[in-house]
Design an enzyme around this catalytic site. Structure first.
Site, PDB file in Angstrom:
ATOM      1  N   HIS A 198       0.846  -1.205   0.000  1.00 12.03           N
ATOM      2  CA  HIS A 198       0.000   0.000   0.000  1.00 12.03           C
ATOM      3  C   HIS A 198       0.887   1.262   0.000  1.00 12.03           C
ATOM      4  CE1 HIS A 198      -2.970   2.888   1.501  1.00 12.03           C
ATOM      5  NE2 HIS A 198      -3.891   1.982   1.597  1.00 12.03           N
TER       6      HIS A 198
ATOM      7  N   GLU B 118      -0.933   1.620  -5.266  1.00 13.76           N
ATOM      8  CA  GLU B 118      -0.724   0.380  -4.506  1.00 13.76           C
ATOM      9  C   GLU B 118      -0.736  -0.832  -5.440  1.00 13.76           C
ATOM     10  OE1 GLU B 118      -3.929   0.514  -1.586  1.00 13.76           O
ATOM     11  OE2 GLU B 118      -3.828   2.707  -1.696  1.00 13.76           O
TER      12      GLU B 118
END
Ligand code: TA6
Length: 299
Positions: free
Chosen positions: A167, A270
């Site tokens: 992420h 991400e």
């Protein structure tokens, strides 16, 4: 007894275990790059290639306490993404990012950088959320590029499946002047519009408000940071989803660890495998999600 080959990850000059904001972490200082990884979540928090400005964004309001997800850096989302499908009380984005990984060691890279290895294996706490024997390994190489490899091994006797994401929060000078190139034509689910499905028609994605999209894309992306006079190239392997996120004004103000006025300086791109692209492993199988980030100065 055959001689055991020495473990490739040991001690390395320029790599040291330190305490950062009171939390165990590994500080990297090499000729090719500097970096920082917290043992909690094997959470990459800094990467500065030699001669460049910092690439990874960390919130100045991040809360550094065991069990609290760090705001920014490269959180590892595993074994689910977002809220758990059945158990809303489970921690968002899984338990890996709030679990301490074992730091195995470091080794030099050919370009004068350092590669570090961190491991998380199942324990009683993980079993309560995810009743499987597994080993999760993060290898991260700090150099002119940042290379991450997140490997999950099924060490049990039953099949398992999981979602995952690296992420990544990236620094940009001003997200309102930036563009993300590489997603044109990709279908996506828009969390801001009730997870409705759309297709990306823009050759360059310009964010103009809260953006939270899960693309079906294996493509590399380029973050063109016009105001910052540089571009960030995000390449990936074995990742079928790309998530683009910026909370913008209102959402950022609701997160005390984000800071109401920090959102223009970041964007998340991400690398993930979520929802219909979750990973299934038979006993003994492994899967590795790879990400490589590089900087191109548009000087
Ligand atoms: O990846 C985007 C997202 O799923 C957003 O919906 C937002 O929740 C963000 O992750 C951050 O999640 P966190 O649990 O770290 O606050």
């Amino acid at each position: 007894m055959t001689a055991q080959s020495p473990h490739p990850f040991t001690e390395l000059a320029g790599v040291e275990l330190v305490s950062t904001h009171g939390m165990p972490s590994v500080r990297v200082r090499t000729q090719a790059a500097s970096g920082l990884v917290f043992l909690q979540g094997a959470h990459v928090a800094e990467w500065v290639p030699a001669g460049e400005q910092p690439v990874i964004w960390m919130s100045e309001k991040a809360v550094y306490q065991p069990g609290k997800a760090l705001r920014g850096g490269i959180p590892i989302c595993f074994p689910w993404f977002g809220n758990h499908a059945e158990h809303k009380d489970y921690p968002a984005h899984g338990f890996a990012r709030t679990h301490e990984f074992k730091y195995v060691g470091a080794r030099a890279t050919a370009e004068g950088g350092a590669e570090l290895e961190f491991v998380l294996e199942d324990d009683d706490k993980t079993f309560a959320f995810f009743p499987h024997a597994f080993r999760a390994t993060l290898r991260v190489a700090f150099g002119k590029t940042l290379q991450l490899a997140f490997t999950v091994e099924n060490r049990g006797t039953d099949a398992l499946s999981f979602e995952e994401a690296l992420h990544s929060y990236f620094h940009v000078a001003d997200v309102r002047e930036a563009a993300i190139v590489g997603l044109s034509g990709a279908p996506y689910h828009d969390k801001v519009r009730g997870m409705a499905e759309f297709v990306e028609t823009a050759p360059e994605l310009h964010l103009t408000g809260e953006t939270d999209r899960v693309y079906e894309s294996s493509a590399a992306c380029t973050i063109v940071d016009s105001s910052g006079k540089r571009s960030l190239r995000v390449e990936k392997t074995h990742s079928l989803n790309t998530v683009v996120w910026n909370p913008w004004t209102e959402r950022a103000a609701q997160m005390s660890d984000f800071g109401a006025d920090a959102w223009p300086g970041m964007v998340c791109v991400e690398s993930a495998n979520v929802a219909g692209s979750r990973i299934a492993l038979a006993p003994g199988e492994s899967h590795t999600l790879g990400v490589s980030v590089s900087v191109a100065s548009a000087g």
